[in-house]
Scaffold this active site. Structure first.
Site, PDB file in Angstrom:
ATOM      1  N   TYR A 478       0.834  -1.208   0.000  1.00 58.93           N
ATOM      2  CA  TYR A 478       0.000   0.000   0.000  1.00 58.93           C
ATOM      3  C   TYR A 478       0.870   1.261   0.000  1.00 58.93           C
ATOM      4  O   TYR A 478       0.923   1.999  -0.952  1.00 58.93           O
ATOM      5  CB  TYR A 478      -0.945  -0.015   1.202  1.00 58.93           C
ATOM      6  N   SER A 558      -6.330   1.260  -4.477  1.00 54.50           N
ATOM      7  CA  SER A 558      -6.481   2.663  -4.094  1.00 54.50           C
ATOM      8  C   SER A 558      -5.123   3.366  -4.200  1.00 54.50           C
ATOM      9  O   SER A 558      -4.558   3.438  -5.291  1.00 54.50           O
ATOM     10  CB  SER A 558      -7.073   2.762  -2.687  1.00 54.50           C
ATOM     11  N   ASP A 641     -17.772   3.741  -7.509  1.00 51.95           N
ATOM     12  CA  ASP A 641     -16.658   4.207  -6.681  1.00 51.95           C
ATOM     13  C   ASP A 641     -16.667   5.730  -6.683  1.00 51.95           C
ATOM     14  O   ASP A 641     -16.245   6.366  -7.649  1.00 51.95           O
ATOM     15  CB  ASP A 641     -15.336   3.674  -7.214  1.00 51.95           C
ATOM     16  N   HIS A 676     -15.822   1.546  -3.700  1.00 52.70           N
ATOM     17  CA  HIS A 676     -14.377   1.513  -3.526  1.00 52.70           C
ATOM     18  C   HIS A 676     -13.896   0.203  -2.903  1.00 52.70           C
ATOM     19  O   HIS A 676     -12.708  -0.098  -2.927  1.00 52.70           O
ATOM     20  CB  HIS A 676     -13.944   2.696  -2.657  1.00 52.70           C
TER      21      HIS A 676
END
Length: 709
Positions: A478, A558, A641, A676
């Site tokens: 991430y 993301s 989203d 999302h």
């Protein structure tokens, strides 16, 4: 153990798989029109030929989505073992799953999924009585895409306000019930976003939202300023009182909570995702004003408890790894703060319950838990089952016990009951997933990034796996917004692990695993550190023969989707497969949509300065694409989203198709009635995971012949 596919058939499967790999053809990608759109940044002209795809409501965009999904599904349908993977995942998922219980009034509440239900069902019970259904989100919609997005009870438990999300949207509705008979109280509140619900007695509650964008732009429209309202039960939403925010105190994020005794209203306010102002109002005093505790947004602070007029604050002011301080609510500014639990070398988060403070420390991204009294005296370290992640420990002050969940990459989530007085933990609910942890291992290594920084990575695989460079490996990360990526079990990953695969997770800079210093090292003009850390992780795996380029997939969602997009444009030779999910791909325009402007603390914006623009322009995945041999790529996004709008993935995906000079496929998988990530139905999750593993194995030339573990 019996295999799903017998050895005699495995050879046939390998043969058919090899045949399929050479014969699966991607249909010609849909022709995507180009529009002569140019924006000038600091005298540099930037072409944006696919900007028209930002209009998600336009007929031509919808037609483009339909055609892209046809190409994707045509390709995926030809993978011979796709159905076998789907069936395996359905089998693995089909067990009872529970949440930790919690008490509200005379009832104990918990969530449960019998196995393949679309959404978890909320149950309640009195004492040792038979549990009954309190809310069943599976009845909210026919297709299971409307989810329960949060619930808050009054202190006496007689009323509950719950939020629902339709199709995965961040926009919520709020419904109030009497808990005794489940009858609805008042009207449904609409257009609530990024909000908690904080009850004030049984009179009403605080909530936050934005002015909703005008019709036609609900998904992509800019949501600029958050407002905190008070809703009095029995009155229309239009008459709700504005408490904070709006024109007088414009802030992008505003949220409220009440201390457990409901004496203090606590307000946090911010313009970015890092740092916040802090406010307090003493509700025990009629007509009291809202008092500012912290006047800038440079650090993070939150009130976690109170004893009378003493407030307990969790903060990283002058403490990058966080500390707990106390202060008199009558004089609450930082000059009067006193250390209760000082900063240490490990990052601190806290919860409270039973009149105690539970300090959850991160040591190399794994949990260490300590119990303190309200005077800051350490009472004990809490023994955990092994190295992994522990979460929970929060409960009301009068409770004698609390619950926590422990997990790791090879330890399925297990709920423990914890006796606060004795410190004894007992298993409350053990996971029923078909997985034998004794057959697998998960070890932490430290590798060296480009600039010499040591970065931790957890590597998980079958015991005794031969490190021959041919193991299918998924590298996930991430690296942003101070988010901690800690060990957690994944049912989906069983498909990889039992098929001789490796799952690797590095803790990149930009995250919060080593406090705010680690976070800052991956922001703005230092964002390249994050990409370098990820590239170095891949190179470590290859150098140490865990895998090789031909058997490596990179994955992230993301901000992690941005990570994958940036890395594959900088190093198209790094991996065989790439999975950029719901990613931020246009770094010059991300701040023009929904709440994207709030991400500027991490990213900076193209408007900040010429230097910042040039830095973003260089790594922005959409803009950095050039003709090259890119890995087989499946871009994933969703039509609802409204956090990272699907236009990011649309624009990146179609440009990647244009720039792909190799033979590897470039697919765009667009989920419908989904957002999302949160709130997706079980069927949607299984479908996406099926396609991920099928696409990965297919493009690595790995036969799927997994045995039950």
């Amino acid at each position: 153990m019996m295999k799903l596919i017998l050895p005699s058939l495995a050879a046939l499967l390998l043969g058919s798989q090899a045949y399929a790999q050479s014969n699966i053809k991607t249909l010609p990608y849909p022709p995507t029109k180009k529009v002569d759109t140019v924006t000038t940044y600091f005298s540099t002209k930037v072409a944006d030929p696919y900007r028209w795809l930002e209009n998600d409501q336009a007929t031509d965009t919808k037609a483009w989505v339909t055609e892209q999904n046809k190409v994707t599904q045509n390709y995926l349908s030809q993978i011979p073992y796709r159905d076998a993977i789907r069936k395996r995942l359905e089998t693995l998922w089909n067990y009872e799953k529970y949440s930790a219980p919690y008490k509200e009034g005379k009832y104990t509440y918990f969530s449960k999924n019998t196995g393949l239900q679309s959404q978890y069902v909320l149950y309640r019970q009195q004492g040792e009585g038979t549990p009954e259904v309190f809310l069943d989100p599976n009845k909210f919609s026919k297709d299971g895409t409307t989810s329960l997005a949060g619930i808050n009870f009054t202190k006496d438990g007689s009323l509950a306000a719950y939020q629902i999300s339709e199709g995965g949207s961040d926009w919520r509705k709020v419904i109030v019930l009497k808990t005794d008979n489940k009858s609805i109280v008042g009207d449904t509140l609409k257009d609530v976003k990024f909000s908690g619900l904080a009850w004030k007695g049984n009179d009403g509650f605080y909530y936050s939202s934005y002015d909703k964008p005008k019709a036609g732009s609900q998904l992509a429209g800019l949501t600029q300023y958050h407002k905190l309202f008070y809703h009095k039960l029995g009155t229309p939403q239009a008459s709700d009182k504005l408490v904070f925010g709006g024109d007088k105190t414009p802030r992008r994020y505003v949220n409220a909570s009440l201390t457990e005794d409901e004496r203090f209203l606590i307000i946090t306010a911010a313009n970015t995702t890092t740092g916040n102002e802090l406010y307090v109002q003493d509700l025990s005093k009629p007509n009291s004003t809202i008092v500012q505790m912290v006047s800038d947004e440079k650090n993070e602070h939150n009130v976690v408890d109170n004893v009378g007029g003493k407030l307990y604050v969790h903060t990283n002011l002058n403490a990058p790894n966080f500390r707990v301080v106390t202060v008199d609510a009558a004089n609450p500014t930082p000059a009067n703060w006193k250390d209760l639990i000082p900063e240490s070398k490990n990052v601190l988060s806290v919860s409270t319950g039973g009149g105690k403070i539970f300090a959850n420390y991160l040591k190399d991204a794994t949990s260490l838990i300590e119990q303190y009294d309200m005077n800051g005296k350490k009472e004990r370290s809490i023994a955990l089952p092994s190295v992994g992640s522990a979460g929970g420990f929060g409960t009301k002050k009068e409770e004698k016990e609390t619950y926590y969940t422990f997990t790791s990459y090879i330890y399925p989530p297990t709920i423990f009951k914890y006796d606060i007085a004795s410190g004894k933990s007992t298993v409350f609910k053990k996971s029923g997933v078909q997985f034998d942890p004794t057959k697998y291992e998960s070890k932490q290594v430290f590798y060296t990034s480009k600039d010499g920084t040591k970065v931790p990575m957890l590597i998980t695989h079958k015991k005794g796996l031969v490190m021959n460079g041919k193991n299918p490996t998924l590298l996930y990360a991430y690296g942003g917004f101070g988010v901690n990526v800690t060990p957690g079990f994944s049912t989906s990953n069983i498909v990889l692990l039992e098929n001789g695969g490796i799952y690797a997770v590095p803790n990149l800079r930009g995250g919060g695993e080593y406090g705010e210093t680690w976070h800052q090292a991956g922001t703005k003009l230092k964002k390249q550190n994050v990409f370098d850390d990820f590239i170095a992780a891949a190179e470590y795996l290859v150098k140490n023969n865990y895998t090789s380029k031909d058997y490596l997939a990179i994955s992230g969602g993301s901000n992690g989707g941005l990570l994958v997009g940036a890395v594959m444009t900088q190093r198209p030779d790094l991996s065989k497969v790439a999975f950029p999910a719901v990613g931020v791909m246009d770094m010059l325009r991300y701040n023009q949509f929904t709440a994207g402007a709030g991400w500027a603390y991490d990213y900076g914006t193209a408007q900040d300065s010429k230097e910042m623009f040039e830095y973003l322009y260089k790594y922005s995945p959409y803009h950095a694409l050039k003709p090259a041999n890119y890995p087989a790529t499946m871009v994933t996004t969703a039509d609802h989203d409204d956090r990272v709008v699907p236009a990011h993935s649309f624009k990146f995906g179609t440009r990647l198709q244009e720039m792909q000079k190799g033979s590897a496929p470039v697919l765009i998988r667009i989920e419908t009635k989904a957002g999302h990530g949160a709130g997706r139905s079980t069927a949607q999750v299984i479908s996406e995971q099926t396609d991920k593993w099928a696409f990965m194995f297919q493009n690595m030339g790995v036969p799927y012949s997994a045995a039950t573990n």
